[in-house]
Scaffold this active site. Structure first.
Site, PDB file in Angstrom:
ATOM      1  N   LYS A 149      -2.469 -11.294  -8.319  1.00 43.50           N
ATOM      2  CA  LYS A 149      -3.765 -11.892  -7.962  1.00 43.50           C
ATOM      3  C   LYS A 149      -4.857 -10.951  -8.672  1.00 43.50           C
ATOM      4  CE  LYS A 149      -4.952  -9.946  -3.583  1.00 43.50           C
ATOM      5  NZ  LYS A 149      -6.122  -9.838  -3.272  1.00 43.50           N
ATOM      6  N   LYS A 160       0.815  -1.204   0.041  1.00 41.08           N
ATOM      7  CA  LYS A 160      -0.060   0.061  -0.017  1.00 41.08           C
ATOM      8  C   LYS A 160       0.857   1.014   0.151  1.00 41.08           C
ATOM      9  CE  LYS A 160      -4.487  -1.003  -0.249  1.00 41.08           C
ATOM     10  NZ  LYS A 160      -4.467  -2.457  -0.805  1.00 41.08           N
ATOM     11  N   LYS A 181      -9.902  -6.539  -6.540  1.00 36.77           N
ATOM     12  CA  LYS A 181     -11.217  -5.588  -6.649  1.00 36.77           C
ATOM     13  C   LYS A 181     -10.771  -4.506  -7.461  1.00 36.77           C
ATOM     14  CE  LYS A 181     -13.517  -6.851  -2.688  1.00 36.77           C
ATOM     15  NZ  LYS A 181     -12.732  -6.258  -1.570  1.00 36.77           N
TER      16      LYS A 181
HETATM   17  P1  ADP Z   1      -9.402  -7.831  -2.537  1.00 36.02           P
HETATM   18  O1  ADP Z   1      -8.087  -8.185  -2.246  1.00 36.02           O
HETATM   19  O2  ADP Z   1      -9.927  -8.414  -3.801  1.00 36.02           O
HETATM   20  O3  ADP Z   1     -10.062  -6.358  -2.246  1.00 36.02           O
HETATM   21  P2  ADP Z   1     -10.393  -8.477   0.155  1.00 36.02           P
HETATM   22  O4  ADP Z   1      -9.132  -7.783   0.561  1.00 36.02           O
HETATM   23  O5  ADP Z   1     -11.509  -7.765   0.490  1.00 36.02           O
HETATM   24  O6  ADP Z   1     -10.153  -8.745  -1.287  1.00 36.02           O
HETATM   25  O7  ADP Z   1     -10.430  -9.959   0.539  1.00 36.02           O
HETATM   26  C1  ADP Z   1     -11.628 -10.661   0.834  1.00 36.02           C
HETATM   27  C2  ADP Z   1     -11.194 -12.124   0.900  1.00 36.02           C
HETATM   28  O8  ADP Z   1     -10.891 -12.527  -0.552  1.00 36.02           O
HETATM   29  C3  ADP Z   1     -10.047 -12.617   1.716  1.00 36.02           C
HETATM   30  O9  ADP Z   1     -10.217 -13.831   2.448  1.00 36.02           O
HETATM   31  C4  ADP Z   1      -9.089 -12.710   0.740  1.00 36.02           C
HETATM   32  O10 ADP Z   1      -7.937 -13.831   1.134  1.00 36.02           O
HETATM   33  C5  ADP Z   1      -9.799 -13.284  -0.596  1.00 36.02           C
HETATM   34  N1  ADP Z   1      -9.408 -13.112  -1.990  1.00 36.02           N
HETATM   35  C6  ADP Z   1      -8.945 -11.864  -2.485  1.00 36.02           C
HETATM   36  N2  ADP Z   1      -8.221 -11.908  -3.642  1.00 36.02           N
HETATM   37  C7  ADP Z   1      -7.973 -13.250  -3.731  1.00 36.02           C
HETATM   38  C8  ADP Z   1      -7.423 -14.139  -5.000  1.00 36.02           C
HETATM   39  N3  ADP Z   1      -6.976 -13.561  -5.938  1.00 36.02           N
HETATM   40  N4  ADP Z   1      -7.412 -15.207  -4.549  1.00 36.02           N
HETATM   41  C9  ADP Z   1      -7.683 -16.156  -3.509  1.00 36.02           C
HETATM   42  N5  ADP Z   1      -8.227 -15.394  -2.567  1.00 36.02           N
HETATM   43  C10 ADP Z   1      -8.573 -13.932  -2.706  1.00 36.02           C
END
Ligand code: ADP
Length: 332
Positions: free
Chosen positions: A195, A113, A198
């Site tokens: 990965k 970040k 969002k």
């Molecule tokens: P993001 O990273 O998309 O903003 P969040 O931080 O809100 O998502 O995470 C929500 C859940 O989704 C967490 O349990 C996180 O480990 C899982 N998650 C997010 N991106 C991935 C990914 N590419 N593969 C597997 N799990 C993921």
């Protein structure tokens, strides 16, 4: 026997994607019948990156609707908003006294970040894992269904729980990342760089709200090459990613066929991507359609949030009373 307690959450920072589904949501749904489950929309966490808060209401509705569309039943699990449980802030404050600047600065997500938003390195961002630990510990949860990117945060939550217990007496069990005994999932982005997420890499991420054509376009654009020239060659990352996605959404026989083509150097990536695109459309479309209907039903979502807050609030209040007593904050 008492049921194990489960807790996890997703930030309302945009559209949910395949990573959220396979890393988190799929397990939420599988766990709701067996365990006592608390699943939340992490709206307080999303404030660390200074979003336009006028949009928050819509994002929260979307996350709730997509959770339910994926199969989460608000009558089985507590599905709630983080900001509705005020005790979270109190436990966060106590845990902040047990979290050290050095360890917080070393967290991978914090370093990422800082790189992405050097003008907004606020204290909330630094203490993000502390807030996450407070969410989990507030329900004295032991199982936390999350994706691979959260492994380090869970290790920190265990440290905070152990430090609290060491200083004030045994209150918290150790929380662990959970994926039914298997490796935690990481759904890779379609461009092979990092990965699915969002907010970053939007064209290389499949969202649960993407329409059929967009899904096809994204998959057809995924990086490939001329194909292997030696039988049974190791796969480059971006090809391995396509196979991984196929493993998630296609039938096992389909996957085996393409693996055999790869190993015998007869693979045609165009065909593979077409098949993957159709299987992906079949997977995403029903979730998208269901979520769309729920997302606009304000009355129903309000009932879900109220019911969730009631269940989560009860558990939070019980824990906070024990915590205050353990710390010595009860004077009469
Ligand atoms: P993001 O990273 O998309 O903003 P969040 O931080 O809100 O998502 O995470 C929500 C859940 O989704 C967490 O349990 C996180 O480990 C899982 N998650 C997010 N991106 C991935 C990914 N590419 N593969 C597997 N799990 C993921």
């Amino acid at each position: 026997m008492e049921k194990a307690i489960v807790m996890s959450g997703i930030r309302p920072t945009g559209f949910l994607h395949l990573g959220n589904y396979f890393g988190a949501l799929r397990n939420y749904v599988k766990m709701q019948d067996t365990y006592t489950c608390y699943f939340m929309v992490a709206d307080l966490h999303s404030l660390t990156t200074h979003p336009d808060t006028k949009e928050l209401k819509h994002h929260v509705a979307r996350v709730l609707a997509e959770n339910i569309a994926c199969g989460l039943d608000p009558d089985k699990a507590a599905l709630y908003c983080q900001s509705h449980i005020r005790e979270t802030a109190e436990l966060y404050l106590y845990l902040n006294m047990l979290a050290y600047k050095g360890e917080l600065e070393k967290t991978t997500t914090f370093k990422d970040k800082v790189r992405l938003q050097p003008d907004n390195v606020n204290a909330g961002l630094l203490t993000y894992p502390v807030l996450q630990a407070a969410d989990i510990m507030l329900h004295r949860a032991t199982l936390v269904p999350v994706g691979k990117d959260q492994e380090q945060h869970l290790e920190m939550a265990r440290n905070f729980a152990n430090r609290f217990n060491h200083r004030y007496g045994q209150v918290f069990p150790e929380p662990h990342a959970f994926n039914f005994g298997e490796e935690l999932v990481k759904v890779p982005s379609l461009d092979g760089a990092g990965k699915m997420s969002k907010s970053e890499n939007q064209y290389a991420t499949i969202y649960l709200a993407d329409d059929d054509d967009l899904i096809r376009k994204k998959i057809m654009k995924a990086k490939t090459d001329q194909g292997p020239t030696e039988p049974n060659s190791p796969m480059p990352d971006y090809i391995e990613n396509l196979f991984l996605l196929m493993k998630l959404v296609s039938a096992p026989e389909v996957l085996q066929t393409f693996e055999a083509h790869y190993n015998s150097c007869t693979i045609r990536y165009g065909d593979m991507k077409k098949q993957l695109a159709e299987d992906m459309v079949r997977f995403v479309a029903p979730i998208r359609e269901k979520a769309e209907a729920i997302r606009t039903d304000e009355k129903y979502l309000r009932e879900v949030m109220e019911k969730g807050a009631e269940k989560a609030g009860k558990s939070a209040k019980e824990t906070i009373e024990i915590v205050r007593e353990a710390i010595g904050l009860k004077y009469y």
